[in-house]
Motif scaffolding. Structure first.
Motif, PDB file in Angstrom:
ATOM      1  N   ALA A  66      -4.452   2.111   9.067  1.00  0.00           N
ATOM      2  CA  ALA A  66      -3.808   2.652   7.895  1.00  0.00           C
ATOM      3  C   ALA A  66      -3.784   4.024   8.028  1.00  0.00           C
ATOM      4  N   ARG A  67      -2.737   4.705   7.905  1.00  0.00           N
ATOM      5  CA  ARG A  67      -2.688   6.309   7.614  1.00  0.00           C
ATOM      6  C   ARG A  67      -2.327   6.701   6.241  1.00  0.00           C
ATOM      7  N   TYR A  68      -2.888   7.645   5.820  1.00  0.00           N
ATOM      8  CA  TYR A  68      -2.652   8.234   4.275  1.00  0.00           C
ATOM      9  C   TYR A  68      -2.057   9.592   4.648  1.00  0.00           C
ATOM     10  N   THR A  69      -0.790   9.648   4.030  1.00  0.00           N
ATOM     11  CA  THR A  69      -0.230  11.094   3.799  1.00  0.00           C
ATOM     12  C   THR A  69       0.081  11.219   2.200  1.00  0.00           C
ATOM     13  N   ARG A  70       0.241  12.757   1.841  1.00  0.00           N
ATOM     14  CA  ARG A  70       0.326  12.907   0.615  1.00  0.00           C
ATOM     15  C   ARG A  70       1.555  13.984   0.680  1.00  0.00           C
ATOM     16  N   THR A  71       2.457  13.820  -0.233  1.00  0.00           N
ATOM     17  CA  THR A  71       3.510  14.723  -0.491  1.00  0.00           C
ATOM     18  C   THR A  71       3.826  14.737  -2.073  1.00  0.00           C
ATOM     19  N   GLY A  72       3.258  15.824  -2.405  1.00  0.00           N
ATOM     20  CA  GLY A  72       3.345  16.402  -3.888  1.00  0.00           C
ATOM     21  C   GLY A  72       2.499  15.284  -4.564  1.00  0.00           C
ATOM     22  N   ASP A  73       2.890  14.560  -5.543  1.00  0.00           N
ATOM     23  CA  ASP A  73       2.264  13.547  -6.309  1.00  0.00           C
ATOM     24  C   ASP A  73       2.200  12.340  -5.764  1.00  0.00           C
ATOM     25  N   ARG A  74       2.867  11.850  -4.655  1.00  0.00           N
ATOM     26  CA  ARG A  74       3.159  10.724  -4.016  1.00  0.00           C
ATOM     27  C   ARG A  74       1.972  10.477  -2.963  1.00  0.00           C
ATOM     28  N   LEU A  75       1.308   9.354  -2.933  1.00  0.00           N
ATOM     29  CA  LEU A  75       0.218   8.990  -1.879  1.00  0.00           C
ATOM     30  C   LEU A  75       1.084   7.909  -1.114  1.00  0.00           C
ATOM     31  N   ALA A  76       1.264   8.042   0.084  1.00  0.00           N
ATOM     32  CA  ALA A  76       1.722   7.182   1.140  1.00  0.00           C
ATOM     33  C   ALA A  76       0.858   6.469   2.042  1.00  0.00           C
ATOM     34  N   VAL A  77       0.796   5.096   2.065  1.00  0.00           N
ATOM     35  CA  VAL A  77       0.093   4.474   3.318  1.00  0.00           C
ATOM     36  C   VAL A  77       0.877   3.793   4.113  1.00  0.00           C
ATOM     37  N   ALA A  78       0.669   4.107   5.379  1.00  0.00           N
ATOM     38  CA  ALA A  78       1.443   3.204   6.358  1.00  0.00           C
ATOM     39  C   ALA A  78       0.406   2.606   7.299  1.00  0.00           C
ATOM     40  N   LEU A  79       0.774   1.311   7.706  1.00  0.00           N
ATOM     41  CA  LEU A  79       0.120   0.269   8.563  1.00  0.00           C
ATOM     42  C   LEU A  79       0.575   0.650  10.147  1.00  0.00           C
ATOM     43  N   VAL A  80      -0.330   0.922  10.735  1.00  0.00           N
ATOM     44  CA  VAL A  80       0.148   1.307  12.409  1.00  0.00           C
ATOM     45  C   VAL A  80      -0.919   0.448  13.324  1.00  0.00           C
ATOM     46  N   ALA A  81      -0.007   0.156  14.319  1.00  0.00           N
ATOM     47  CA  ALA A  81      -0.557  -0.732  15.173  1.00  0.00           C
ATOM     48  C   ALA A  81      -0.275  -0.135  16.859  1.00  0.00           C
ATOM     49  N   PRO A  82      -1.308   0.093  17.670  1.00  0.00           N
ATOM     50  CA  PRO A  82      -0.776   0.471  19.035  1.00  0.00           C
ATOM     51  C   PRO A  82       0.285  -0.407  19.760  1.00  0.00           C
ATOM     52  N   ARG A  83       1.119   0.163  20.322  1.00  0.00           N
ATOM     53  CA  ARG A  83       2.232  -0.416  20.979  1.00  0.00           C
ATOM     54  C   ARG A  83       1.690  -1.525  22.102  1.00  0.00           C
ATOM     55  N   ALA A  84       0.677  -1.215  22.751  1.00  0.00           N
ATOM     56  CA  ALA A  84      -0.029  -2.271  23.562  1.00  0.00           C
ATOM     57  C   ALA A  84      -0.155  -3.751  23.070  1.00  0.00           C
ATOM     58  N   VAL A  85      -0.898  -3.352  21.657  1.00  0.00           N
ATOM     59  CA  VAL A  85      -1.280  -4.739  21.078  1.00  0.00           C
ATOM     60  C   VAL A  85       0.003  -5.371  20.412  1.00  0.00           C
ATOM     61  N   LEU A  86       0.749  -4.671  19.959  1.00  0.00           N
ATOM     62  CA  LEU A  86       2.066  -5.200  19.505  1.00  0.00           C
ATOM     63  C   LEU A  86       2.638  -6.132  20.708  1.00  0.00           C
ATOM     64  N   ASP A  87       2.836  -5.435  21.820  1.00  0.00           N
ATOM     65  CA  ASP A  87       3.402  -6.304  22.923  1.00  0.00           C
ATOM     66  C   ASP A  87       2.651  -7.414  23.456  1.00  0.00           C
ATOM     67  N   GLU A  88       1.254  -7.419  23.320  1.00  0.00           N
ATOM     68  CA  GLU A  88       0.324  -8.287  23.624  1.00  0.00           C
ATOM     69  C   GLU A  88       0.873  -9.730  22.644  1.00  0.00           C
ATOM     70  N   GLU A  89       0.903  -9.285  21.259  1.00  0.00           N
ATOM     71  CA  GLU A  89       1.184 -10.280  20.218  1.00  0.00           C
ATOM     72  C   GLU A  89       2.355 -10.968  20.505  1.00  0.00           C
ATOM     73  N   LEU A  90       3.400  -9.849  20.704  1.00  0.00           N
ATOM     74  CA  LEU A  90       4.917 -10.337  20.680  1.00  0.00           C
ATOM     75  C   LEU A  90       5.343 -11.378  22.056  1.00  0.00           C
ATOM     76  N   VAL A  91       4.424 -10.856  23.065  1.00  0.00           N
ATOM     77  CA  VAL A  91       4.708 -11.808  24.212  1.00  0.00           C
ATOM     78  C   VAL A  91       4.284 -13.113  23.897  1.00  0.00           C
ATOM     79  N   GLY A  92       3.088 -13.234  23.396  1.00  0.00           N
ATOM     80  CA  GLY A  92       2.550 -14.667  22.970  1.00  0.00           C
ATOM     81  C   GLY A  92       3.668 -15.378  21.920  1.00  0.00           C
ATOM     82  N   ALA A  93       4.480 -14.716  21.470  1.00  0.00           N
ATOM     83  CA  ALA A  93       5.344 -15.303  20.184  1.00  0.00           C
ATOM     84  C   ALA A  93       6.811 -15.326  20.950  1.00  0.00           C
ATOM     85  N   GLY A  94       6.727 -15.168  22.538  1.00  0.00           N
ATOM     86  CA  GLY A  94       8.183 -15.098  22.889  1.00  0.00           C
ATOM     87  C   GLY A  94       9.020 -14.025  23.015  1.00  0.00           C
TER      88      GLY A  94
END
Length: 160
Positions: A66-94
């Motif tokens: 997860a990555r936190y960022t703040r802009t003014g009064d807003r707190l944002a959270v992004a979920l991030v994953a390494p491209r290599a991990v996603l490729d590994e998972e997606l190849v398994g799913a076709g």
């Protein structure tokens, strides 16, 4: 804790029952029936977790983070994953993610207006908690009730 769930953000600053009332943090809900591809990818990566307390999974920061960022009064959270991990998972799913310049891929981003500042301890940012569930929920209490009934799980993500 009878806040109405906002499907556009599904993010709260709250205490989570298994961790106790004194541990306030960021909680994101992930719906297994969501049509959002980023949300589905994040849910798939939860299977790479390691179980701690019953129903609580800990993910390695090089699988999903997860990555936190703040802009003014807003707190944002992004979920991030390494491209290599996603490729590994997606190849398994076709499938395959395809080429891209960034090593890390943003799966989803949520934000809310809050003055809450995630704490840092020993240079590490406060973890983000995820609760996975199936189908819509109307309240935070209902989300926690599903966990208590064993119908959902909690994942603990390291934050960058």
């Amino acid at each position: 804790m009878a806040a109405v769930m906002d499907d556009s953000s599904r993010m709260w600053i709250t205490a989570v029952p298994p961790f106790g009332p004194d541990e306030i943090g960021v909680l994101l809900a992930l719906d297994g029936e969501s049509a959002d591809s980023g949300e589905q990818a994040a849910l798939r990566l939860l299977d790479r977790g390691h179980e701690g307390e019953e129903g609580v999974f800990y993910l390695l920061p090089f699988d999903l983070s997860a990555r936190y960022t703040r802009t003014g009064d807003r707190l944002a959270v992004a979920l991030v994953a390494p491209r290599a991990v996603l490729d590994e998972e997606l190849v398994g799913a076709g499938g395959q993610l395809g080429e891209g310049a960034d090593e890390w891929v943003t799966l989803l981003r949520r934000e809310l207006v809050t003055d809450f500042e995630p704490v840092e301890q020993d240079g590490e940012k406060q973890a983000v908690l995820l609760i996975d569930h199936l189908g819509p929920v109307r309240t935070l209490d209902e989300l926690f009730a599903r966990f208590e009934a064993g119908d959902s799980g909690i994942a603990v993500l390291n934050a960058q």
